[in-house]
Design a protein around this motif. Structure first.
Motif, mmCIF file in Angstrom:
data_model
loop_
_atom_site.group_PDB
_atom_site.id
_atom_site.type_symbol
_atom_site.label_atom_id
_atom_site.label_comp_id
_atom_site.label_asym_id
_atom_site.label_seq_id
_atom_site.Cartn_x
_atom_site.Cartn_y
_atom_site.Cartn_z
ATOM 1 N N ARG A 86 -4.313 8.422 0.431
ATOM 2 C CA ARG A 86 -4.201 7.349 1.427
ATOM 3 C C ARG A 86 -5.546 6.651 1.626
ATOM 4 N NH1 ARG A 86 -0.437 10.316 6.018
ATOM 5 N NH2 ARG A 86 1.534 10.132 4.893
ATOM 6 N N ALA A 124 -6.435 2.747 0.807
ATOM 7 C CA ALA A 124 -7.003 1.850 1.826
ATOM 8 C C ALA A 124 -8.292 1.194 1.321
ATOM 9 C CB ALA A 124 -7.270 2.616 3.115
ATOM 10 N N SER A 146 0.534 1.937 -0.895
ATOM 11 C CA SER A 146 0.151 2.363 0.461
ATOM 12 C C SER A 146 1.379 2.663 1.305
ATOM 13 C CB SER A 146 -0.692 1.286 1.143
ATOM 14 O OG SER A 146 -1.912 1.126 0.476
ATOM 15 N N SER A 147 2.383 1.813 1.192
ATOM 16 C CA SER A 147 3.615 2.022 1.948
ATOM 17 C C SER A 147 4.289 3.327 1.528
ATOM 18 C CB SER A 147 4.557 0.840 1.726
ATOM 19 O OG SER A 147 5.785 1.067 2.364
ATOM 20 N N LEU A 180 2.848 5.961 0.179
ATOM 21 C CA LEU A 180 2.049 7.097 0.640
ATOM 22 C C LEU A 180 2.195 7.323 2.144
ATOM 23 C CD1 LEU A 180 -1.211 6.539 -1.435
ATOM 24 C CD2 LEU A 180 0.428 8.414 -1.709
ATOM 25 N N SER A 181 2.302 6.245 2.903
ATOM 26 C CA SER A 181 2.407 6.407 4.358
ATOM 27 C C SER A 181 3.765 6.963 4.780
ATOM 28 C CB SER A 181 2.140 5.083 5.067
ATOM 29 O OG SER A 181 3.184 4.170 4.807
ATOM 30 N N SER A 182 4.761 6.861 3.913
ATOM 31 C CA SER A 182 6.085 7.387 4.271
ATOM 32 C C SER A 182 6.229 8.880 3.982
ATOM 33 C CB SER A 182 7.180 6.613 3.531
ATOM 34 O OG SER A 182 7.158 6.928 2.151
ATOM 35 N N ARG A 200 5.686 12.719 4.438
ATOM 36 C CA ARG A 200 5.334 13.713 5.459
ATOM 37 C C ARG A 200 5.087 15.039 4.754
ATOM 38 N NH1 ARG A 200 10.312 12.654 9.487
ATOM 39 N NH2 ARG A 200 11.349 12.929 7.518
#
Length: 170
Positions: free
Chosen positions: A68, A72, A96-97, A99-101, A103
């Motif tokens: 992440r 960035a 990025s999207s 990776l951010s999803s 958990r």
């Protein structure tokens, strides 16, 4: 002697029936059993936590956090250049999207022993247990990212960083 006084001895109350003694013994046995279970769990809980934390949690969390952070940094680099290609910007946004999803529960290995234990002790008549299918909708459950998805995102990130001359991932 006052017959209504609770302090006066009643010869009928001097002998507790056998059923009462059995009930009391059963209650103490159950309480002792519960305390033994709790003590056993506490004895092994810390060691299990330490192993899971060091062997699974930290490495996976660190890798996901690093990916992440790299995403960035690459996004910031793309946005700061005058000649930023929209293809690169869209690609880093997509990565990025993705990776951010993710958990931790999505990428951590399943604990099959814990799942089996839960199944053995699951009370299917318990109304507190709500299954996903009880919602009444025909909508398919949303698929969560997997470890393979994270590996693909890592490959895309490495490819983009190499393309941009920013080889930050090996």
């Amino acid at each position: 002697m006052d017959p209504d006084s609770p302090w006066e001895e009643n010869p009928d109350m001097n002998h507790v029936p056998e059923a009462e003694w059995t009930k009391i013994a059963s209650e103490f046995t159950n309480a002792g059993y519960r305390e033994g279970i709790i003590a056993g769990k506490e004895a092994f809980l810390q060691a299990g936590f330490d192993a899971g934390f060091a062997d699974i949690g930290v490495p996976l969390g660190r890798e996901l956090g690093n990916l992440r952070g790299v995403a960035a940094a690459i996004r910031a680099q793309i946005l700061s250049t005058q000649s930023a290609e929209s293809v690169d910007l869209e690609e880093i946004r997509s990565i990025s999207s993705g990776l951010s999803s993710i958990r931790f529960a999505d990428i951590a290995p399943r604990d099959l022993e814990a799942e089996q234990h839960a199944k053995e002790h699951l009370d299917v008549d318990d109304p507190a247990i709500i299954e996903n299918s009880d919602s009444g909708s025909e909508k398919a459950p949303q698929e969560r990212p997997t470890m393979e998805d994270m590996a693909k995102l890592k490959e895309r990130l490495a490819s983009l960083s190499t393309k941009l001359g920013l080889p930050v991932l090996a």
